[in-house]
Design an enzyme around this catalytic site. Sequence first.
Site, PDB file in Angstrom:
ATOM      1  CB  THR A 195      46.790 -65.058  59.496  1.00 26.85           C
ATOM      2  OG1 THR A 195      47.992 -64.401  59.792  1.00 26.85           O
ATOM      3  CG2 THR A 195      45.639 -64.361  60.125  1.00 26.85           C
ATOM      4  CD  GLU A 281      38.277 -61.175  57.735  1.00 24.73           C
ATOM      5  OE1 GLU A 281      38.073 -62.068  58.565  1.00 24.73           O
ATOM      6  OE2 GLU A 281      38.752 -60.070  58.022  1.00 24.73           O
TER       7      GLU A 281
END
Length: 408
Positions: A195, A281
Amino acid sequence: MMIKVASITKLENGSIVTPKGFSAIGTVNGLKKEKKDLGAIVCDVPASCAAVYTTNQIQAAPLQVTKDSITAEGKLQAIIVNSGNANACTGMQGLQDAYEMRVLGAEHFGMKENYVAVASTGVIGVPLPMDIIRKGVATLIPTKEESEAYSFSEAILTTDLITKETCYEMIIDGKKVVIAGVAKGSGMIHPNMATMLSFITTDAHIEHNVLQTALSQITNHTFNQITVDGDTSTNDMVIVMASGLSETRPINMEHTDWETFVGALQKVCEDLAKKIAQDGEGATKLIEVNVLGAQTNEEAKKIAKQIVGSSLVKTAIHGEDPNWGRIISSIGQSEVAINPNTIDITLQSISVLKNSEPQTFSEEKMKERLQEDEIVINVYLHLGEETGSAWGCDLSYEYVKINACYRT
């Protein structure tokens, strides 16, 4: 391992083009409307390389192509990266597109095809718009300007809020050797390897197999110890390129400065790992968990990652709530054998648990400390001498908003 810290210096203004032999570029092509979305790192000479890859069983086309490139000779001379489209789960056409991207780079930069690595990041399941890629690659003109190194950093971003760079100088054989890195990653961060993308450049003189050993070991203590949301991606990898232009003796495990090189590489990887965790995030806080007094390093790392990956711990930190019960619950969930009666926990250096018994602390002081941007949780097991760390971020309302609307 003892690291010769005195031989390693952070270069605050350094970048991926600071090591001898490297240039970079980042450009706007329309994959992300008006944002930079295509970039390249190029080396003057074929560079020794090493890489680690996602462990997700669904592996994106660019990753497969890059594996093919590196396996051929253990050398790379260019890395081409696009953002805005992952070219993952796109079938045979996606694989053909990734190979074409490699061919385009080889022809444009005038090098062997297997000296080119490709990487993509963005939305999964959408065909790569090759008309944009073809035009974009043809306009890539890397330079050794620091501004273009920054442009490359911007070109690889997706939901990231900030670019992520770091650079160190070390002394090998009495000569200055530089190592620098850049990364992207904000969501779907639970590497093993996963990721995120990271590209590291160095002018160290080191062969492929030795570099691979060092990178694989260091990854387990750095990139594999971060988590934002527990999801493992399809695309991501870390690549190191070593130009050898520092002209030292070949670095290997018998070299007198081996620990210096490994220490510098670890500092680069740890810096980037922390920056990724901090830029999770919707994140407002970086969380660092240190587990001390474990029987093995692996057990310490497992517990640390269990804690930092707990949604309940992450939300408590976001709410600035010293709920240590969630921390000790995570320790018990880790499947590591512990003594439940000898655990100490500190939160921001304030003792909240001693010998597994609650401690009285100043709520006012704790509230003040939990308002800080970086939160440190220390766990003492009193079982052995080994330690391990992990990094993550808090879980906020903004994280849900970002991911609920990602494709739109």
